[in-house]
Scaffold this motif. Structure first.
Motif, PDB file in Angstrom:
ATOM      1  N   ASN A 111      44.821 -80.788  68.426  1.00  0.00           N
ATOM      2  CA  ASN A 111      43.326 -80.888  68.474  1.00  0.00           C
ATOM      3  C   ASN A 111      42.752 -80.454  69.847  1.00  0.00           C
ATOM      4  OD1 ASN A 111      40.484 -81.357  67.866  1.00  0.00           O
ATOM      5  ND2 ASN A 111      40.607 -83.401  67.728  1.00  0.00           N
ATOM      6  N   VAL A 112      42.342 -79.267  69.936  1.00  0.00           N
ATOM      7  CA  VAL A 112      41.868 -78.766  71.344  1.00  0.00           C
ATOM      8  C   VAL A 112      40.290 -78.502  71.229  1.00  0.00           C
ATOM      9  CG1 VAL A 112      42.184 -77.041  73.157  1.00  0.00           C
ATOM     10  CG2 VAL A 112      44.035 -77.875  71.473  1.00  0.00           C
ATOM     11  N   SER A 113      39.628 -79.005  72.619  1.00  0.00           N
ATOM     12  CA  SER A 113      38.284 -78.572  72.535  1.00  0.00           C
ATOM     13  C   SER A 113      37.984 -77.872  73.888  1.00  0.00           C
ATOM     14  CB  SER A 113      37.585 -79.863  72.809  1.00  0.00           C
ATOM     15  OG  SER A 113      37.777 -80.686  71.594  1.00  0.00           O
ATOM     16  N   LEU A 114      37.339 -76.794  73.986  1.00  0.00           N
ATOM     17  CA  LEU A 114      36.968 -76.142  74.902  1.00  0.00           C
ATOM     18  C   LEU A 114      35.705 -76.970  75.615  1.00  0.00           C
ATOM     19  CD1 LEU A 114      36.672 -72.480  73.719  1.00  0.00           C
ATOM     20  CD2 LEU A 114      38.298 -73.268  75.511  1.00  0.00           C
ATOM     21  N   LEU A 115      35.814 -77.183  77.042  1.00  0.00           N
ATOM     22  CA  LEU A 115      34.585 -77.896  77.305  1.00  0.00           C
ATOM     23  C   LEU A 115      33.126 -77.272  77.278  1.00  0.00           C
ATOM     24  CD1 LEU A 115      35.877 -79.715  80.739  1.00  0.00           C
ATOM     25  CD2 LEU A 115      35.845 -80.501  78.519  1.00  0.00           C
ATOM     26  N   SER A 116      33.262 -75.720  77.315  1.00  0.00           N
ATOM     27  CA  SER A 116      32.020 -75.055  77.260  1.00  0.00           C
ATOM     28  C   SER A 116      31.504 -75.534  75.776  1.00  0.00           C
ATOM     29  CB  SER A 116      32.390 -73.692  77.359  1.00  0.00           C
ATOM     30  OG  SER A 116      33.135 -73.235  76.506  1.00  0.00           O
ATOM     31  N   GLU A 117      32.089 -76.049  74.879  1.00  0.00           N
ATOM     32  CA  GLU A 117      31.671 -76.155  73.498  1.00  0.00           C
ATOM     33  C   GLU A 117      31.271 -77.255  73.136  1.00  0.00           C
ATOM     34  OE1 GLU A 117      31.233 -73.574  71.356  1.00  0.00           O
ATOM     35  OE2 GLU A 117      31.721 -72.226  72.998  1.00  0.00           O
ATOM     36  N   ILE A 118      31.455 -78.359  74.355  1.00  0.00           N
ATOM     37  CA  ILE A 118      31.155 -80.036  74.033  1.00  0.00           C
ATOM     38  C   ILE A 118      29.634 -79.985  74.337  1.00  0.00           C
ATOM     39  CG2 ILE A 118      31.842 -82.192  74.842  1.00  0.00           C
ATOM     40  CD1 ILE A 118      34.618 -81.120  75.132  1.00  0.00           C
ATOM     41  N   SER A 119      29.011 -81.028  73.748  1.00  0.00           N
ATOM     42  CA  SER A 119      27.459 -81.404  74.098  1.00  0.00           C
ATOM     43  C   SER A 119      27.577 -82.767  73.961  1.00  0.00           C
ATOM     44  CB  SER A 119      26.582 -80.849  73.090  1.00  0.00           C
ATOM     45  OG  SER A 119      26.589 -79.527  73.025  1.00  0.00           O
ATOM     46  N   GLU A 179      20.948 -81.830  71.638  1.00  0.00           N
ATOM     47  CA  GLU A 179      22.202 -81.751  72.263  1.00  0.00           C
ATOM     48  C   GLU A 179      22.288 -81.056  73.505  1.00  0.00           C
ATOM     49  OE1 GLU A 179      25.170 -80.897  69.344  1.00  0.00           O
ATOM     50  OE2 GLU A 179      24.548 -81.935  67.854  1.00  0.00           O
ATOM     51  N   LYS A 180      22.711 -81.873  74.440  1.00  0.00           N
ATOM     52  CA  LYS A 180      22.700 -81.169  75.814  1.00  0.00           C
ATOM     53  C   LYS A 180      24.123 -80.641  76.315  1.00  0.00           C
ATOM     54  CE  LYS A 180      19.915 -82.194  79.297  1.00  0.00           C
ATOM     55  NZ  LYS A 180      18.637 -81.285  79.337  1.00  0.00           N
ATOM     56  N   PRO A 181      24.382 -79.433  76.338  1.00  0.00           N
ATOM     57  CA  PRO A 181      25.754 -78.785  76.698  1.00  0.00           C
ATOM     58  C   PRO A 181      26.288 -79.731  77.783  1.00  0.00           C
ATOM     59  CG  PRO A 181      24.181 -77.101  76.412  1.00  0.00           C
ATOM     60  CD  PRO A 181      23.468 -78.302  76.551  1.00  0.00           C
ATOM     61  N   LEU A 182      27.642 -79.918  77.749  1.00  0.00           N
ATOM     62  CA  LEU A 182      28.228 -80.582  78.873  1.00  0.00           C
ATOM     63  C   LEU A 182      28.299 -80.073  80.109  1.00  0.00           C
ATOM     64  CD1 LEU A 182      30.138 -83.017  79.451  1.00  0.00           C
ATOM     65  CD2 LEU A 182      32.066 -81.591  78.911  1.00  0.00           C
ATOM     66  N   VAL A 183      28.086 -78.703  80.201  1.00  0.00           N
ATOM     67  CA  VAL A 183      27.985 -78.089  81.422  1.00  0.00           C
ATOM     68  C   VAL A 183      26.553 -78.344  82.086  1.00  0.00           C
ATOM     69  CG1 VAL A 183      27.645 -75.769  82.674  1.00  0.00           C
ATOM     70  CG2 VAL A 183      29.143 -75.755  80.818  1.00  0.00           C
ATOM     71  N   GLU A 184      25.587 -78.433  81.346  1.00  0.00           N
ATOM     72  CA  GLU A 184      24.422 -79.122  81.833  1.00  0.00           C
ATOM     73  C   GLU A 184      24.374 -80.689  82.494  1.00  0.00           C
ATOM     74  OE1 GLU A 184      20.926 -78.267  79.654  1.00  0.00           O
ATOM     75  OE2 GLU A 184      21.318 -76.213  79.104  1.00  0.00           O
ATOM     76  N   VAL A 185      25.167 -81.252  81.860  1.00  0.00           N
ATOM     77  CA  VAL A 185      25.464 -82.635  82.191  1.00  0.00           C
ATOM     78  C   VAL A 185      26.271 -82.696  83.579  1.00  0.00           C
ATOM     79  CG1 VAL A 185      26.411 -84.945  81.688  1.00  0.00           C
ATOM     80  CG2 VAL A 185      25.228 -83.582  79.836  1.00  0.00           C
ATOM     81  N   LEU A 186      27.123 -81.915  83.482  1.00  0.00           N
ATOM     82  CA  LEU A 186      28.208 -81.846  84.578  1.00  0.00           C
ATOM     83  C   LEU A 186      27.522 -81.421  86.009  1.00  0.00           C
ATOM     84  CD1 LEU A 186      31.419 -80.646  83.171  1.00  0.00           C
ATOM     85  CD2 LEU A 186      30.830 -82.777  84.017  1.00  0.00           C
ATOM     86  N   ARG A 187      26.509 -80.261  85.529  1.00  0.00           N
ATOM     87  CA  ARG A 187      25.709 -79.793  86.713  1.00  0.00           C
ATOM     88  C   ARG A 187      24.654 -80.849  87.280  1.00  0.00           C
ATOM     89  NH1 ARG A 187      22.837 -76.063  84.449  1.00  0.00           N
ATOM     90  NH2 ARG A 187      24.822 -74.620  83.842  1.00  0.00           N
ATOM     91  N   ALA A 188      24.173 -81.851  86.456  1.00  0.00           N
ATOM     92  CA  ALA A 188      23.203 -82.611  86.799  1.00  0.00           C
ATOM     93  C   ALA A 188      23.948 -83.559  87.857  1.00  0.00           C
ATOM     94  CB  ALA A 188      22.486 -83.320  85.444  1.00  0.00           C
TER      95      ALA A 188
END
Length: 157
Positions: free
Chosen positions: A44-52, A59-68
Motif C-alpha cells: 500500500n503506497v501513497s504519493l504525497l502529491s495525492e494526499i489531502s 479537501e486541502k492538498p497536502l502540499v498546501e498544508v506543508l506550504r502553510a
C-alpha cells in the motif's frame, strides 16, 4: 516544493523517494537513512502529491498544508510529532484553522508534522508556490505501470 516522487509506504516508517521501476514493483530510497528497498506491487503506497486533508469546506492538498507550515515556520522545523495531542491540535489549528476536527485525528496531525520535518531536513519544503512541471504525467505513468504489472502478474498465475 517537489514532492511528486515522494512516497509513504504503509507499514514502513518515514518517507521514501521513488528511484526506479523493477519487474516486480519499484525501488525506493528512504529519506531518513538513505537505504534502498524494493517495494512490491501489493504494498500500500501513497504519493504525497495525492494526499489531502479534510476541511469544513473542501479537501486541502497536502502540499498546501506543508506550504502553510513552511510559511508559519519560515521554512524551519515544525513542532515535533512527539508532543502531546493537545499541543499538536492547537498548533495544527494555527496552520489550518478550518480543518475538520471530526475527520482529522491527532494521529493524522502527527504524521503530517513528522513528514514535514523529514522533508524540511532534506531541504524539500518551500513557502513559495510550487512549479509543477509534469506532476500529472508522473502520476499517470505510475498508475499505468502498476496496472501493467498487475496484468502481467495475473497472466503468469
Amino acid at each position: 516544493m517537489k514532492i511528486d516522487k515522494i512516497l509513504a509506504i504503509s507499514g514502513k516508517p518515514g518517507l521514501y523517494e521513488l528511484k526506479i521501476q523493477t519487474r516486480s514493483g519499484f525501488v525506493a530510497e528512504s529519506l531518513l537513512d538513505g537505504k534502498r528497498i524494493t517495494v512490491g506491487l501489493r504494498s500500500n503506497v501513497s504519493l504525497l502529491s495525492e494526499i489531502s486533508m479534510y476541511t469544513y469546506t473542501e479537501e486541502k492538498p497536502l502540499v498546501e498544508v506543508l506550504r502553510a507550515i513552511a510559511q508559519l515556520e519560515n521554512e524551519g522545523p515544525a513542532l515535533s510529532h512527539k508532543e502531546d495531542n493537545a499541543k499538536l491540535i492547537a498548533y495544527f489549528e494555527t496552520v489550518l484553522p478550518d480543518y475538520d476536527q471530526d475527520r482529522v485525528y491527532a494521529s493524522d496531525i502527527k504524521k503530517v508534522l513528522n513528514w514535514y520535518n523529514i522533508l524540511q531536513a532534506k531541504g524539500l519544503v518551500s513557502k513559495d508556490e510550487p512549479v509543477v512541471e509534469n506532476a500529472e504525467e508522473i502520476k499517470e505513468q505510475v498508475v499505468e505501470e502498476v496496472k501493467a504489472k498487475k496484468k502481467t502478474t495475473k497472466k503468469s498465475e
